[in-house]
Design a protein around this motif. Structure first.
Motif, short mmCIF file in Angstrom:
data_model
loop_
_atom_site.label_atom_id
_atom_site.label_comp_id
_atom_site.label_asym_id
_atom_site.label_seq_id
_atom_site.Cartn_x
_atom_site.Cartn_y
_atom_site.Cartn_z
N THR A 54 -12.44 0.75 2.76
CA THR A 54 -11.51 -0.09 2.01
C THR A 54 -12.25 -1.27 1.41
O THR A 54 -12.73 -2.14 2.12
N SER B 267 0.82 -1.20 0.00
CA SER B 267 0.00 0.00 0.00
C SER B 267 0.86 1.25 0.00
O SER B 267 2.05 1.21 0.28
N ALA C 227 -4.13 0.47 -2.15
CA ALA C 227 -3.46 -0.75 -1.73
C ALA C 227 -3.75 -1.85 -2.74
O ALA C 227 -4.78 -1.82 -3.42
#
Ligand code: TRP
Length: 81
Positions: A37, A7, A61
């Motif tokens: 996320t 990430s 990421a």
């Protein structure tokens, strides 16, 4: 978990990663930037296939599942068992 997550939190849209699949069915997932996320895209690679991927405004990421060689600007790492 037999994977790796890479990430970056600063300077979006600047870094690349290179993933070389060392077995069939390696999955590479792009995870969203921001409070939430989630996986917004996935690619499946077979043995020997290479993906060059870039971190973007959307992607903060990258998760790799399966046996692969991963190159980033901070070095090289292997995922998978
Ligand atoms: N949505 C998270 C964020 O923007 C994505 C993320 C960045 C992340 N770095 C991470 C998720 C490290 C897990 C681990 O911060």
């Amino acid at each position: 978990m037999d994977g790796v997550m890479v990430s970056e939190d600063e300077e979006p849209s600047s870094r690349y990663i290179v993933v070389k699949a060392l077995e069939d069915g390696v999955v590479i997932m792009g995870l969203t930037r921001g409070k939430d996320t989630r996986s917004h895209h996935s690619e499946r690679l077979d043995a020997g296939e290479v993906l060059v991927a870039q971190f973007t405004e959307l992607t903060a990421a990258i998760k790799v599942r399966g046996k692969a060689e991963i190159l980033t600007d901070v070095g090289k790492v292997a995922s998978g068992l």
